[in-house]
Design a protein around this motif. Structure first.
Motif, PDB file in Angstrom:
ATOM      1  N   MET A   1       0.887  -1.182   0.047  1.00 53.61           N
ATOM      2  CA  MET A   1       0.044  -0.052  -0.046  1.00 53.61           C
ATOM      3  C   MET A   1       1.056   0.994   0.043  1.00 53.61           C
ATOM      4  O   MET A   1       1.365   1.737   1.028  1.00 53.61           O
ATOM      5  N   GLY A   2       1.353   1.750  -1.264  1.00 57.73           N
ATOM      6  CA  GLY A   2       2.158   2.969  -1.525  1.00 57.73           C
ATOM      7  C   GLY A   2       1.311   3.980  -0.807  1.00 57.73           C
ATOM      8  O   GLY A   2      -0.022   4.445  -0.939  1.00 57.73           O
ATOM      9  N   MET A   3       1.926   5.126  -0.153  1.00 65.03           N
ATOM     10  CA  MET A   3       1.418   6.211   0.400  1.00 65.03           C
ATOM     11  C   MET A   3       2.263   7.413   0.163  1.00 65.03           C
ATOM     12  O   MET A   3       3.276   7.605   0.236  1.00 65.03           O
ATOM     13  N   VAL A   4       1.431   8.644  -0.295  1.00 62.96           N
ATOM     14  CA  VAL A   4       1.997   9.837  -0.694  1.00 62.96           C
ATOM     15  C   VAL A   4       1.280  10.773   0.103  1.00 62.96           C
ATOM     16  O   VAL A   4       0.048  10.807  -0.071  1.00 62.96           O
ATOM     17  N   PHE A   5       2.133  11.872   0.792  1.00 65.96           N
ATOM     18  CA  PHE A   5       1.543  12.630   1.724  1.00 65.96           C
ATOM     19  C   PHE A   5       1.664  13.885   1.155  1.00 65.96           C
ATOM     20  O   PHE A   5       2.314  14.135   0.052  1.00 65.96           O
ATOM     21  N   GLN A   6       1.085  14.949   1.979  1.00 61.79           N
ATOM     22  CA  GLN A   6       0.997  16.429   1.569  1.00 61.79           C
ATOM     23  C   GLN A   6       2.336  16.780   1.421  1.00 61.79           C
ATOM     24  O   GLN A   6       2.591  17.497   0.597  1.00 61.79           O
ATOM     25  N   ASN A   7       3.362  16.620   2.508  1.00 64.32           N
ATOM     26  CA  ASN A   7       4.565  17.021   2.515  1.00 64.32           C
ATOM     27  C   ASN A   7       5.280  15.672   2.045  1.00 64.32           C
ATOM     28  O   ASN A   7       5.086  14.513   2.327  1.00 64.32           O
ATOM     29  N   PHE A   8       6.666  16.044   1.455  1.00 65.74           N
ATOM     30  CA  PHE A   8       7.114  15.234   0.820  1.00 65.74           C
ATOM     31  C   PHE A   8       7.968  14.003   1.553  1.00 65.74           C
ATOM     32  O   PHE A   8       8.067  12.929   1.114  1.00 65.74           O
TER      33      PHE A   8
END
Length: 244
Positions: A83-90
């Motif tokens: 489950m890849g996760m990409v956040f608001q902050n890098f």
């Protein structure tokens, strides 16, 4: 389509405050879900509850038929790799080059050889349009470029689903398009995606379904055509009147 994710009666509560309650829905493999709603509706917390980064108070999350809410930490972490996760902050490591940021997890977590991880990471950086940035450090990149590195880093673990938590909200307006373009390309390639976003154009063009969250739960699930032209609930109508 194969059911990839199933959510049963999910609830999140902090003290006396109920963020959302009785949320039940599912995601099929290859679907793109845009999660829309007003600020404060609990969209980001809901997304984090799906992979138990923020443990739900009650309910079930089943991922590839495994009940995440009933797993020991080691087993949970193995499934989280998918489950890849990409956040608001890098959240990039500033002391590592772009290439080193992307290949770190495949080497450390999956035991991939450095050579194999480097080849994979270069391919993914090429895919997100950063072919000339392998050896630079995050501080020299624009916000849009850093977010594209973060996407490549998530893809390096070969996830079965990508979770995006408002991936463009920290970007200057002129950088939003380059990130959305990468996400659209992933969708076109068949990646299953759940995207919390305020980008209505992206939701309308790319999503298969809209989940509209407000007032403690998912108020409406519809295709983009239906949601944007004839929303069923008054709450959705009020929301669209404000954002369109």
């Amino acid at each position: 389509m194969v059911e990839l994710l199933k959510i049963n009666n999910l609830k999140k509560q902090y003290g006396d405050k109920i963020i959302f309650d009785n949320v039940s829905t599912e995601v099929s493999s290859g679907e793109v879900i845009a999660i829309l709603g007003p600020s404060g509706a609990g969209k980001s917390i809901f997304l984090r509850a799906i992979n138990l980064l923020d443990a739900p108070t009650d309910g079930q999350v089943l991922f590839e038929s495994n009940e995440l809410t009933n797993l020991h930490e080691n087993d949970l972490n193995k499934l989280r790799e998918k489950m890849g996760m990409v956040f608001q902050n890098f959240n990039l490591f500033p002391n590592l080059s772009v290439l080193e940021n992307v290949k770190l997890a495949p080497v450390k977590v999956k035991g991939m050889s450095d050579k194999e991880a480097s080849t994979l990471s270069q391919k993914l950086l090429d895919q997100v349009g950063l072919k000339d940035k392998y050896n630079v450090y995050p501080s020299s990149l624009s916000g849009g470029q850093q977010q594209r590195v973060a996407i490549a880093r998530a893809l390096a673990m070969a996830p079965d689903v990508m979770l995006f938590d408002e991936p463009t909200s920290a970007l200057d307006p002129e950088m939003v398009g380059e990130v959305l373009s990468v996400m659209k390309s992933l969708a076109d390639d068949g990646m299953t995606m759940l995207v919390v976003t305020h980008e209505m154009g992206f939701a309308r063009e790319v999503a298969d379904k809209i989940w509209f969250m407000a007032d403690g739960g998912i108020q409406e699930i519809a295709t983009p055509d239906v949601f944007f032209t004839s929303p069923r609930t008054q709450r959705a109508k009020e929301f669209l009147n404000k954002v369109l």
